[in-house]
Design an enzyme around this catalytic site. Structure first.
Site, PDB file in Angstrom:
ATOM      1  N   ARG A  24       5.867 -25.893  42.302  1.00  7.03           N
ATOM      2  CA  ARG A  24       6.141 -25.412  40.937  1.00  7.03           C
ATOM      3  C   ARG A  24       7.501 -25.864  40.422  1.00  7.03           C
ATOM      4  O   ARG A  24       8.169 -25.147  39.671  1.00  7.03           O
ATOM      5  CB  ARG A  24       6.056 -23.881  40.852  1.00  7.03           C
ATOM      6  CG  ARG A  24       4.661 -23.330  41.059  1.00  7.03           C
ATOM      7  CD  ARG A  24       3.880 -23.327  39.761  1.00  7.03           C
ATOM      8  NE  ARG A  24       2.497 -22.936  40.017  1.00  7.03           N
ATOM      9  CZ  ARG A  24       2.020 -21.710  39.823  1.00  7.03           C
ATOM     10  NH1 ARG A  24       2.791 -20.776  39.347  1.00  7.03           N
ATOM     11  NH2 ARG A  24       0.763 -21.455  40.076  1.00  7.03           N
ATOM     12  N   ARG A  28       8.711 -22.445  34.614  1.00  8.36           N
ATOM     13  CA  ARG A  28       9.412 -21.591  33.638  1.00  8.36           C
ATOM     14  C   ARG A  28      10.871 -21.307  33.948  1.00  8.36           C
ATOM     15  O   ARG A  28      11.590 -20.839  33.079  1.00  8.36           O
ATOM     16  CB  ARG A  28       8.650 -20.262  33.504  1.00  8.36           C
ATOM     17  CG  ARG A  28       7.358 -20.406  32.736  1.00  8.36           C
ATOM     18  CD  ARG A  28       6.438 -19.236  33.020  1.00  8.36           C
ATOM     19  NE  ARG A  28       5.977 -19.298  34.402  1.00  8.36           N
ATOM     20  CZ  ARG A  28       5.135 -18.421  34.945  1.00  8.36           C
ATOM     21  NH1 ARG A  28       4.686 -17.409  34.227  1.00  8.36           N
ATOM     22  NH2 ARG A  28       4.747 -18.548  36.193  1.00  8.36           N
ATOM     23  N   ARG A  37       6.752 -26.635  26.728  1.00  5.53           N
ATOM     24  CA  ARG A  37       5.530 -25.829  26.643  1.00  5.53           C
ATOM     25  C   ARG A  37       5.360 -25.267  25.237  1.00  5.53           C
ATOM     26  O   ARG A  37       4.247 -25.251  24.697  1.00  5.53           O
ATOM     27  CB  ARG A  37       5.559 -24.695  27.665  1.00  5.53           C
ATOM     28  CG  ARG A  37       4.219 -23.967  27.774  1.00  5.53           C
ATOM     29  CD  ARG A  37       4.277 -22.766  28.685  1.00  5.53           C
ATOM     30  NE  ARG A  37       5.250 -21.793  28.203  1.00  5.53           N
ATOM     31  CZ  ARG A  37       5.519 -20.638  28.801  1.00  5.53           C
ATOM     32  NH1 ARG A  37       4.887 -20.313  29.916  1.00  5.53           N
ATOM     33  NH2 ARG A  37       6.415 -19.816  28.305  1.00  5.53           N
ATOM     34  N   ASP A  74      -3.195 -27.873  36.697  1.00  2.00           N
ATOM     35  CA  ASP A  74      -3.444 -26.599  37.374  1.00  2.00           C
ATOM     36  C   ASP A  74      -4.728 -26.694  38.178  1.00  2.00           C
ATOM     37  O   ASP A  74      -5.635 -27.449  37.821  1.00  2.00           O
ATOM     38  CB  ASP A  74      -3.548 -25.453  36.365  1.00  2.00           C
ATOM     39  CG  ASP A  74      -3.412 -24.108  37.074  1.00  2.00           C
ATOM     40  OD1 ASP A  74      -2.267 -23.692  37.310  1.00  2.00           O
ATOM     41  OD2 ASP A  74      -4.447 -23.506  37.421  1.00  2.00           O
ATOM     42  N   TYR A 151     -11.071 -17.486  42.276  1.00  8.28           N
ATOM     43  CA  TYR A 151     -10.853 -17.297  40.828  1.00  8.28           C
ATOM     44  C   TYR A 151     -12.163 -17.393  40.051  1.00  8.28           C
ATOM     45  O   TYR A 151     -12.381 -16.667  39.081  1.00  8.28           O
ATOM     46  CB  TYR A 151      -9.846 -18.333  40.297  1.00  8.28           C
ATOM     47  CG  TYR A 151      -8.436 -18.092  40.801  1.00  8.28           C
ATOM     48  CD1 TYR A 151      -7.593 -17.191  40.154  1.00  8.28           C
ATOM     49  CD2 TYR A 151      -7.952 -18.734  41.929  1.00  8.28           C
ATOM     50  CE1 TYR A 151      -6.302 -16.951  40.622  1.00  8.28           C
ATOM     51  CE2 TYR A 151      -6.672 -18.506  42.411  1.00  8.28           C
ATOM     52  CZ  TYR A 151      -5.850 -17.604  41.752  1.00  8.28           C
ATOM     53  OH  TYR A 151      -4.590 -17.363  42.217  1.00  8.28           O
TER      54      TYR A 151
HETATM   55  C1  LIG Z   1      -3.284 -20.380  42.720  1.00  8.62           C
HETATM   56  C2  LIG Z   1      -2.781 -21.549  41.913  1.00  8.62           C
HETATM   57  C3  LIG Z   1      -2.874 -21.727  40.513  1.00  8.62           C
HETATM   58  N1  LIG Z   1      -2.299 -22.954  40.216  1.00  8.62           N
HETATM   59  C4  LIG Z   1      -1.838 -23.533  41.358  1.00  8.62           C
HETATM   60  C5  LIG Z   1      -2.158 -22.708  42.447  1.00  8.62           C
HETATM   61  C6  LIG Z   1      -1.934 -23.032  43.907  1.00  8.62           C
HETATM   62  C7  LIG Z   1      -0.519 -22.845  44.313  1.00  8.62           C
HETATM   63  C8  LIG Z   1      -0.040 -21.427  44.310  1.00  8.62           C
HETATM   64  O1  LIG Z   1      -0.513 -20.622  45.133  1.00  8.62           O
HETATM   65  O2  LIG Z   1       0.828 -21.130  43.463  1.00  8.62           O
HETATM   66  C9  LIG Z   1      -1.196 -24.844  41.510  1.00  8.62           C
HETATM   67  C10 LIG Z   1      -0.305 -25.320  40.451  1.00  8.62           C
HETATM   68  N2  LIG Z   1      -0.028 -24.766  39.225  1.00  8.62           N
HETATM   69  C11 LIG Z   1       0.853 -25.559  38.560  1.00  8.62           C
HETATM   70  C12 LIG Z   1       1.113 -26.711  39.348  1.00  8.62           C
HETATM   71  C13 LIG Z   1       1.931 -27.883  38.826  1.00  8.62           C
HETATM   72  C14 LIG Z   1       2.718 -28.633  39.741  1.00  8.62           C
HETATM   73  C15 LIG Z   1       3.915 -27.944  40.333  1.00  8.62           C
HETATM   74  O3  LIG Z   1       4.993 -27.981  39.718  1.00  8.62           O
HETATM   75  O4  LIG Z   1       3.805 -27.412  41.467  1.00  8.62           O
HETATM   76  C16 LIG Z   1       0.418 -26.550  40.553  1.00  8.62           C
HETATM   77  C17 LIG Z   1       0.396 -27.439  41.777  1.00  8.62           C
HETATM   78  C18 LIG Z   1       1.429 -25.286  37.237  1.00  8.62           C
HETATM   79  C19 LIG Z   1       1.408 -23.910  36.709  1.00  8.62           C
HETATM   80  N3  LIG Z   1       0.370 -23.029  36.729  1.00  8.62           N
HETATM   81  C20 LIG Z   1       0.711 -21.891  36.060  1.00  8.62           C
HETATM   82  C21 LIG Z   1       2.041 -22.046  35.586  1.00  8.62           C
HETATM   83  C22 LIG Z   1       2.769 -21.039  34.729  1.00  8.62           C
HETATM   84  C23 LIG Z   1       2.162 -21.055  33.359  1.00  8.62           C
HETATM   85  C24 LIG Z   1       3.151 -21.027  32.224  1.00  8.62           C
HETATM   86  O5  LIG Z   1       3.944 -21.959  32.047  1.00  8.62           O
HETATM   87  O6  LIG Z   1       3.091 -20.046  31.475  1.00  8.62           O
HETATM   88  C25 LIG Z   1       2.475 -23.310  35.982  1.00  8.62           C
HETATM   89  C26 LIG Z   1       3.790 -23.964  35.671  1.00  8.62           C
HETATM   90  C27 LIG Z   1      -0.159 -20.708  35.828  1.00  8.62           C
HETATM   91  C28 LIG Z   1      -1.039 -20.260  36.896  1.00  8.62           C
HETATM   92  N4  LIG Z   1      -1.905 -21.038  37.592  1.00  8.62           N
HETATM   93  C29 LIG Z   1      -2.540 -20.295  38.561  1.00  8.62           C
HETATM   94  C30 LIG Z   1      -2.086 -18.953  38.436  1.00  8.62           C
HETATM   95  C31 LIG Z   1      -2.519 -17.811  39.322  1.00  8.62           C
HETATM   96  C32 LIG Z   1      -1.165 -18.930  37.391  1.00  8.62           C
HETATM   97  C33 LIG Z   1      -0.489 -17.708  36.824  1.00  8.62           C
HETATM   98  C34 LIG Z   1       0.649 -17.264  37.645  1.00  8.62           C
HETATM   99  C35 LIG Z   1       1.911 -17.852  37.115  1.00  8.62           C
HETATM  100  O7  LIG Z   1       2.092 -17.758  35.895  1.00  8.62           O
HETATM  101  O8  LIG Z   1       2.746 -18.349  37.904  1.00  8.62           O
HETATM  102  C36 LIG Z   1      -3.503 -20.816  39.522  1.00  8.62           C
END
Ligand SMILES: Cc1c2[nH]c(c1CCC(=O)O)Cc1[nH]c(c(CCC(=O)O)c1C)Cc1[nH]c(c(CCC(=O)O)c1C)Cc1[nH]c(c(C)c1CCC(=O)O)C2
Length: 345
Positions: A24, A28, A37, A74, A151
Site C-alpha cells: 500500500r 492515503r 484520488r 485492487d 469478499y
Molecule cells: C484485501 C485487499 C483489498 N485490496 C488489496 C488487498 C490485499 C492486501 C491486503 O490485505 O491489504 C490489495 C491492494 N489494494 C490496493 C493495492 C495497490 C497497490 C499497493 O500500493 O499496495 C493493493 C495491492 C489499493 C487500495 N485498495 C483500497 C485502498 C484505499 C482506498 C482509498 O483510497 O480510499 C487502496 C489505496 C481499498 C480497499 N481494498 C480492499 C479493501 C478491504 C479496501 C478497504 C480498506 C482500506 O480502505 O484500506 C481489498
C-alpha cells in the site's frame, strides 16, 4: 545496466542491503495520493484511469526511491470483471453483490470476458513500464482465490470470513467451482499484466490464516500452486511472490509446495523463526509491523535493524508485514529506508 536489486533477491542472491518496497505504498498517508484520488473522483475511477493510476504508482517512488513499484489497482477488480457489482463506501470499505449458491457461481461471466473490464489496468502497466526509473522493478498483482472469494460471498470484508466458511462447509463442490473460476481468471489477469510489462507478480491471500488443515491445502495452497504453474509455463523466468498472510507454521513448506520464488511474511511470525525455517527454502519478504510507520522513533530504527540482520544470511526483500495505514507519517517511511540502507558497522 546491472540487474535490478529486486530481481537479484528473487533470483536467490543474498545482498548486503536488501531491496525494499511497502505494501500500500501508494495510499492515503500521502497527500499527493489524496489529491490525485480527488482529481479522479473516487477510488474505483482512479483504478480505471491509466494515467492517474500510473501517477499514484510513481508518487512513492519519486518521494522515497523504493526498489519496486506495485501497480495501483485492487484485488476486487477481478470479481467485478467476472460480473459482480462493486462499489466502495467511504470510510467503510468495499461492497459487492453476494454469491452464495451454485447457480450464482455458474452465472458469473466466462473467464475470457474479464479483459473487457480489465484492459485499463494493462494500460497502466504499459505506462509504468515506460516511465519507471531503470533501477525500479514493476510488480503486478492479484488477490488469491480464497481471499477474493471471501469478499464475493459476503459482499464485504468480514472479521472471521464467516460467510465464505459457511458456503464452503455447506456446499464444498459449489464453493470449489467458485475457487476454480477465480483461479482461472487470476491466471489470465496476471498473464496479461506480464504481457503488458509486469516483471514480477504477487498473489495476496490476506485471509489465508483462517483456513486450517485440509481447507488450507485445498483453498490456499492448491490454487496458489495452479497459478504459479500456469504462469511459469507461459512466462518462464517471471518470479512469483505469494503471501499466505497469517499462515503461521504453514509458511514453512509453502514456497516449495507452490513453486513460488518468494514467500511474503506478516508480522505475526518472528524474523528469526522465518530466517531459520522459511528463508532456507525460498526468498522471503517482510515483515516489519505497519504500526511502526505511525509511531516511528528509536523503536522503528531498532526493529528495522533487527529484521534486516535476522534475514541477512539469505535472499530477502524488506517490506511491512501488511499494508501501511492512512494514519502513518511519511517521515517514518523515509527513516525506515535510511536505517535499512545505512552502512553497517
Ligand atoms: C484485501 C485487499 C483489498 N485490496 C488489496 C488487498 C490485499 C492486501 C491486503 O490485505 O491489504 C490489495 C491492494 N489494494 C490496493 C493495492 C495497490 C497497490 C499497493 O500500493 O499496495 C493493493 C495491492 C489499493 C487500495 N485498495 C483500497 C485502498 C484505499 C482506498 C482509498 O483510497 O480510499 C487502496 C489505496 C481499498 C480497499 N481494498 C480492499 C479493501 C478491504 C479496501 C478497504 C480498506 C482500506 O480502505 O484500506 C481489498
Amino acid at each position: 545496466m546491472a540487474e535490478k536489486l529486486l530481481m537479484r533477491a528473487l533470483g536467490g542472491e543474498t545482498l548486503d542491503v536488501p531491496p525494499a518496497w511497502m505494501m500500500r505504498q501508494a495510499g492515503r498517508y500521502l497527500p499527493e495520493y489524496r489529491a490525485t484520488r480527488a482529481q479522479a473522483g473516487d477510488f474505483l475511477s482512479l483504478c480505471y484511469n491509466p494515467e492517474l493510476a500510473a501517477e499514484v504508482t510513481l508518487q512513492p517512488i519519486r518521494r522515497f526511491g523504493f526498489d519496486a513499484a506495485i501497480l495501483f489497482a485492487d484485488i476486487l477488480l477481478v470479481p467485478q470483471a467476472l460480473g459482480a457489482d462493486l462499489w466502495f463506501v467511504t470510510g467503510e470499505g468495499p461492497r459487492l453483490s453476494t454469491i452464495t449458491t451454485r447457480d450464482e457461481v455458474d452465472a458469473l461471466k466466462p473467464v475470457d470476458a474479464i479483459h473487457e473490464t480489465l484492459n485499463p489496468i494493462y494500460e497502466t502497466v504499459r505506462i509504468l513500464s515506460r516511465e519507471l526509473p531503470a533501477e525500479t522493478a514493476l510488480i503486478g498483482f492479484a488477490g488469491a482465490p480464497w481471499t477474493v472469494a471471501t469478499y464475493m460471498v459476503a459482499g464485504r470484508g468480514t472479521p472471521d470470513q464467516g460467510p465464505a466458511h459457511a458456503f464452503k462447509d455447506g456446499d464444498r463442490a459449489a464453493f470449489t467451482a467458485l475457487i476454480d473460476r477465480i483461479t482461472a481468471a487470476t491466471i489470465e489477469y496476471l498473464s496479461a499484466q506480464i504481457d503488458a510489462g509486469a516483471e514480477v507478480v504477487k498473489v495476496f491471500d490476506s485471509w489465508a490464516g483462517s483456513l486450517k488443515g485440509a481447507d488450507f491445502d485445498d483453498f490456499a495452497l492448491t490454487p496458489a500452486k495452479a497459478i504459479v504453474a500456469a504462469l511459469k509455463a507461459r512466462h518462464p523466468g517471471v518470479p512469483v511472490i505469494v503471501f499466505p498472510r497469517e499462515a503461521g507454521e504453514a509458511y514453512k513448506g509453502f514456497g516449495p509446495a507452490t513453486g513460488a520464488d518468494c514467500v511474503a511474511l506478516d508480522q505475526s511470525v518472528s524474523a528469526e523463526w522465518a530466517a531459520a525455517h522459511v528463508q532456507p527454502e525460498v526468498c522471503t519478504q517482510g515483515n516489519l509491523a505497519p504500526e511502526h510507520m505511525v509511531t516511528g522513533g528509536q523503536a522503528l530504527v531498532d526493529e528495522v535493524r533487527r529484521i534486516r540482520d535476522a534475514f541477512s544470511g539469505g535472499p530477502h526483500i524488506f517490506n511491512l508485514g501488511h499494508g501501511i495505514t492512512p494514519d502513518a507519517d511519511p517521515d517514518n517511511v523515509a527513516l525506515m529506508l535510511e536505517t535499512l540502507r545505512e552502512t553497517r558497522g
